[in-house]
Motif scaffolding. Sequence first.
Motif, PDB file in Angstrom:
ATOM      1  N   ASP A 287     -11.669  54.769-125.893  1.00  9.62           N
ATOM      2  CA  ASP A 287     -12.674  53.768-125.510  1.00  9.62           C
ATOM      3  C   ASP A 287     -14.075  54.357-125.473  1.00  9.62           C
TER       4      ASP A 287
ATOM      5  N   ASN B  83     -12.495  43.957-128.279  1.00  8.58           N
ATOM      6  CA  ASN B  83     -11.760  44.442-129.430  1.00  8.58           C
ATOM      7  C   ASN B  83     -11.891  43.418-130.547  1.00  8.58           C
TER       8      ASN B  83
ATOM      9  N   ARG C  79     -12.645  44.762-121.980  1.00  9.01           N
ATOM     10  CA  ARG C  79     -12.525  45.459-123.257  1.00  9.01           C
ATOM     11  C   ARG C  79     -12.844  44.464-124.367  1.00  9.01           C
TER      12      ARG C  79
ATOM     13  N   GLU D 136     -10.443  41.293-123.018  1.00  8.93           N
ATOM     14  CA  GLU D 136      -9.382  41.375-122.018  1.00  8.93           C
ATOM     15  C   GLU D 136      -9.846  42.249-120.861  1.00  8.93           C
ATOM     16  N   LYS D 137      -9.226  42.048-119.725  1.00  8.55           N
ATOM     17  CA  LYS D 137      -9.538  42.858-118.546  1.00  8.55           C
ATOM     18  C   LYS D 137      -8.974  44.260-118.722  1.00  8.55           C
ATOM     19  N   VAL D 138      -9.706  45.256-118.221  1.00  5.07           N
ATOM     20  CA  VAL D 138      -9.295  46.649-118.343  1.00  5.07           C
ATOM     21  C   VAL D 138      -8.784  47.143-116.995  1.00  5.07           C
TER      22      VAL D 138
ATOM     23  N   ASN E  82      -6.563  50.154-117.239  1.00  6.17           N
ATOM     24  CA  ASN E  82      -6.476  51.570-117.572  1.00  6.17           C
ATOM     25  C   ASN E  82      -7.425  51.889-118.719  1.00  6.17           C
ATOM     26  N   ILE E  83      -8.130  52.993-118.601  1.00  2.00           N
ATOM     27  CA  ILE E  83      -9.034  53.433-119.662  1.00  2.00           C
ATOM     28  C   ILE E  83      -8.209  54.123-120.743  1.00  2.00           C
ATOM     29  N   ASP E  84      -8.512  53.805-121.976  1.00  2.00           N
ATOM     30  CA  ASP E  84      -7.889  54.467-123.113  1.00  2.00           C
ATOM     31  C   ASP E  84      -8.794  55.619-123.541  1.00  2.00           C
TER      32      ASP E  84
ATOM     33  N   VAL F 202      -9.286  46.050-111.604  1.00  2.00           N
ATOM     34  CA  VAL F 202      -9.896  45.805-112.910  1.00  2.00           C
ATOM     35  C   VAL F 202     -11.217  46.570-112.988  1.00  2.00           C
TER      36      VAL F 202
ATOM     37  N   TYR G 208     -15.698  48.121-122.392  1.00  2.00           N
ATOM     38  CA  TYR G 208     -14.944  49.160-123.079  1.00  2.00           C
ATOM     39  C   TYR G 208     -14.684  48.693-124.510  1.00  2.00           C
TER      40      TYR G 208
END
Length: 123
Positions: free
Chosen positions: A68, A45, A43, A59-61, A63-65, A39, A79
Amino acid sequence: MNNEKIKIFSSKKSSWCGLKMTHSAAHQIKKLIKNEPNVLGLRLNVKKSGCAGFSYKIEKVINIDKNDQIYEYDGAKLYVPIEAMFFVDGTELDYVKEGLNHMFKFNNPKAKHACGCGESFAL
């Protein structure tokens, strides 16, 4: 609000004010991900929900989008998807204790009102 020092972060886009994160919020983010090496952070949102129109989603991240925006303070990473920045730009993220409850608190200057239960907001 306590007397913790608030750090201000700027975004990749010069048109954004960015987000603010208190030491308490950064500490809690690091605590939440401490035992989960995959992790990267949390994030923030926004989704349509509640009686006022919008609610925050954390939410836990893993993977990076590519969309972001990344805000970091004292090793804690937050993020924010670029499409959510319109709703949260200028927001201060805090972590507070209110009675028996501990929670992330969003001090959003764009929120014109919140519902009675505090779960949603409107712009």
